[in-house]
Design a protein around this motif. Sequence first.
Motif, short mmCIF file in Angstrom:
data_model
loop_
_atom_site.label_atom_id
_atom_site.label_comp_id
_atom_site.label_asym_id
_atom_site.label_seq_id
_atom_site.Cartn_x
_atom_site.Cartn_y
_atom_site.Cartn_z
N UNK A 140 0.84 -1.21 0.00
CA UNK A 140 0.00 0.00 0.00
C UNK A 140 0.87 1.25 0.00
N UNK A 141 1.91 1.25 0.83
CA UNK A 141 2.79 2.42 0.90
C UNK A 141 3.46 2.72 -0.43
N UNK A 142 3.93 1.67 -1.11
CA UNK A 142 4.59 1.90 -2.41
C UNK A 142 3.57 2.37 -3.45
N UNK A 143 2.35 1.85 -3.37
CA UNK A 143 1.31 2.31 -4.29
C UNK A 143 0.99 3.79 -4.05
N UNK A 144 0.89 4.18 -2.77
CA UNK A 144 0.63 5.59 -2.43
C UNK A 144 1.82 6.45 -2.83
N UNK A 145 3.03 5.89 -2.73
CA UNK A 145 4.21 6.60 -3.23
C UNK A 145 4.07 6.87 -4.72
N UNK A 146 3.60 5.88 -5.47
CA UNK A 146 3.34 6.09 -6.89
C UNK A 146 2.31 7.18 -7.11
N UNK A 147 1.30 7.23 -6.25
CA UNK A 147 0.27 8.28 -6.34
C UNK A 147 0.91 9.66 -6.13
N UNK A 148 1.71 9.79 -5.08
CA UNK A 148 2.33 11.08 -4.77
C UNK A 148 3.23 11.56 -5.90
N UNK A 149 4.06 10.66 -6.43
CA UNK A 149 4.96 11.05 -7.52
C UNK A 149 4.18 11.30 -8.81
N UNK A 150 3.09 10.55 -9.00
CA UNK A 150 2.25 10.79 -10.17
C UNK A 150 1.59 12.15 -10.13
N UNK A 151 1.09 12.54 -8.95
CA UNK A 151 0.51 13.88 -8.80
C UNK A 151 1.54 14.96 -9.08
N UNK A 152 2.76 14.74 -8.60
CA UNK A 152 3.82 15.71 -8.81
C UNK A 152 4.22 15.82 -10.28
N UNK A 153 4.45 14.69 -10.91
CA UNK A 153 4.94 14.70 -12.30
C UNK A 153 3.88 15.19 -13.28
N UNK A 154 2.61 15.02 -12.94
CA UNK A 154 1.55 15.46 -13.86
C UNK A 154 1.62 16.96 -14.11
N UNK A 155 2.19 17.70 -13.16
CA UNK A 155 2.26 19.15 -13.31
C UNK A 155 3.24 19.57 -14.40
N UNK A 156 4.14 18.69 -14.79
CA UNK A 156 5.18 19.04 -15.74
C UNK A 156 4.94 18.43 -17.12
N UNK A 157 3.73 17.91 -17.33
CA UNK A 157 3.37 17.34 -18.62
C UNK A 157 2.17 18.09 -19.19
N UNK A 223 12.61 1.54 7.28
CA UNK A 223 12.21 1.55 5.88
C UNK A 223 10.81 2.13 5.70
N UNK A 224 9.88 1.73 6.57
CA UNK A 224 8.50 2.23 6.48
C UNK A 224 8.46 3.74 6.70
N UNK A 225 9.22 4.21 7.68
CA UNK A 225 9.24 5.65 7.97
C UNK A 225 9.81 6.43 6.79
N UNK A 226 10.87 5.91 6.18
CA UNK A 226 11.48 6.60 5.04
C UNK A 226 10.52 6.67 3.86
N UNK A 227 9.86 5.57 3.54
CA UNK A 227 8.91 5.58 2.43
C UNK A 227 7.76 6.54 2.72
N UNK A 228 7.25 6.51 3.95
CA UNK A 228 6.16 7.43 4.33
C UNK A 228 6.62 8.88 4.22
#
Length: 247
Positions: A140-157, A223-228
Motif C-alpha cells: 500500500x505504501x509503495x502504491x501511495x508513493x506512486x500516487x504522490x509522484x504521479x501527482x507531482x509529475x503530472x504538473x510538468x506534462x 524503511x517504512x518511515x522513510x517511504x512514508x
Amino acid sequence: MMWSTCLRVLRQLKGDPRSIALILVVPSLLLALVYWLYENEILAPSVPRTFDRVGLMMLGIFPFVVMFLVTSITMLRERISGTLERLLTTPVHKADLLFGYALAFSIMAALQALVATGTAYWIFGLKIAGNAGWVVLISVLTAVLGVALGLLCSAFATTEFQAVQFMPVVVIPQILLCGLFVARAQMNGVLEALSNIMPLSYAVHGLQEVAGHADPTSSLVTDLVVVAAFVVAGLLLASLTLRRRTR
C-alpha cells in the motif's frame, strides 16, 4: 471539500473500466507471469523458490508503477480539461483538493495491494517468514508513493504521452537500483549512492526484512518511515504545483 473531491474521482474511475482493470487486475496478471517464469525450476530440498523472493518484491514494484501511471494521466486530464482550475477558483483550500485526489487514488491503491497480495498467497502459495500484514502495508505504501509522484509529475506534462515519458526518468531507475537485480551493497559507489536516495529501495528492503524475519525488525520500521516521508514530501511538492499551474 476533500471528501467530495475524493468521491468525485472515485466515481470517475468507476466509469472507466480500463483504469479499474489496470489498477486491480494487471498487477495480479503480471504476478502470474512471474510465477510461470519460475514454475519449472528444479530446487534442492529446503531451498526456497525463486518466486518467493522475486514475487515478493513485485508486490512492492507493480503497485508503484501502476499507480504512478494511472495517477499522472488522470491528474493531467483534470488539468487539461480545466476542472482543476475551476475548482481552485472556489473557496476550497488547495490542500483539501490535493488530498482529496490523493485519498481517492490511495483507496484504489489499498484495494490493489489486497488483491495482488491475496493472489500471491492464496493462488501462488507465496511463503516467507514474516506476516502477510506487513507485506500488504508495504505494498500500500509503495502504491501511495506512486500516487504522490504521479501527482507531482503530472504538473510538468501537457499531454498524456509526456506523462508516460516520466516513466523512464522517475520509475525505471528506481526499479533497476532498488536491489531487485543486484544487491545494493554490491553496486559501485555512485549507483549505491543513487539507490540510497530512491524511495523504492527502502520499500524493497522492507519486503526483504519481512521475508527473512518472523517478527518486525528495526530496519523494517526505518524503511517504512522513510517511504512514508517520501510520500509526504511528494504530496507537499505536488501542492506547490497547483498554485504555479493555475495562476
